[in-house]
Design an enzyme around this catalytic site. Structure first.
Site: not given
Ligand code: ITT
Length: 193
Positions: A10, A12-13, A69, A150, A172, A177
């Site tokens: 991800n 953004g993350k 996660d 997200g 942010k 979090h």
């Molecule tokens: P990875 O597993 O590859 O790290 P992912 O997008 O699948 O990427 P997650 O399993 O942690 O990550 O899923 C988290 C979901 O929540 C995903 O839909 C994100 O868009 C959302 N999310 C996570 N952190 C967020 C944030 O800071 N702001 C908004 N949405 C977030």
């Protein structure tokens, strides 16, 4: 230079985590720099999924790894989408997930929600460490803002009147979090030297 790999696809993350690790003196890589077989996030908790991602990456590198996660827990929906936040809608992209959340919240007066993050670090000796962070807020009634990723266009943090996606990104960076969990990670990494 110390090296660390972020076990995420991800973008953004990754972009939220990378500067903090770089600032702490690490050369930062992500999963895209390694040949990691596809990972199924089959856990029923954020911790289980963070461990699955971190261990899968650790299998292919000797560097320290970091997995995040995260999920959005909405009180009126009994904690959903929660651990399934990335696959809430059938197509699982941000737009579809946000539309489904808006639809399911249409008749709800209680808009309280929390973002939660679990970060797992596995060090060079295969020792595992866990860090957690959360941010409380409310689900907005319309999508607003262009920043972040997200569910950010739907999440208004407690104490603010705009969504995370509408607020300056620096907000942010300071209150999220992920940042709460990362602050603990940074203390841990500093203490290890
Ligand atoms: P990875 O597993 O590859 O790290 P992912 O997008 O699948 O990427 P997650 O399993 O942690 O990550 O899923 C988290 C979901 O929540 C995903 O839909 C994100 O868009 C959302 N999310 C996570 N952190 C967020 C944030 O800071 N702001 C908004 N949405 C977030």
């Amino acid at each position: 230079m110390k090296k660390i790999v972020i076990a995420s696809e991800n973008q953004g993350k990754i972009e939220e985590i990378r500067p903090h690790l770089a600032h702490a003196g690490f050369e930062v890589y992500s999963m895209a720099d390694f040949d990691v077989p596809p990972v199924d996030e089959t856990g029923t908790t954020l911790l289980e999924n963070a461990l699955i991602k971190a261990r899968a990456l650790k299998n292919v590198t000797n560097f320290m790894v970091l997995a995040d996660d995260s999920g959005l827990m909405v009180e009126a929906l009994g904690g959903k989408p929660g651990v399934y936040s990335s696959r809430y809608a059938k197509h699982g992209d941000d737009d579809a997930n946000n539309q489904k959340l808006l639809t399911n919240m249409a008749d709800k007066n209680n808009r309280f929600a929390q973002f939660k993050t679990v970060i797992v670090i596995i060090d060079q000796d295969d020792k595992e460490y866990v860090f957690e962070g959360e941010l409380s807020g409310y689900i907005h009634t319309v999508l607003e803002g262009e920043h972040g990723f997200g569910y950010d266009p739907l999440f208004i943090p407690v104490g603010y009147h705009k969504t995370l996606a509408s607020l300056p990104p620096s907000v942010k960076t300071r209150i999220s979090h992920r940042k709460q969990a990362l602050d603990q990670v940074l203390v841990f990494l500093r203490q290890r030297g």
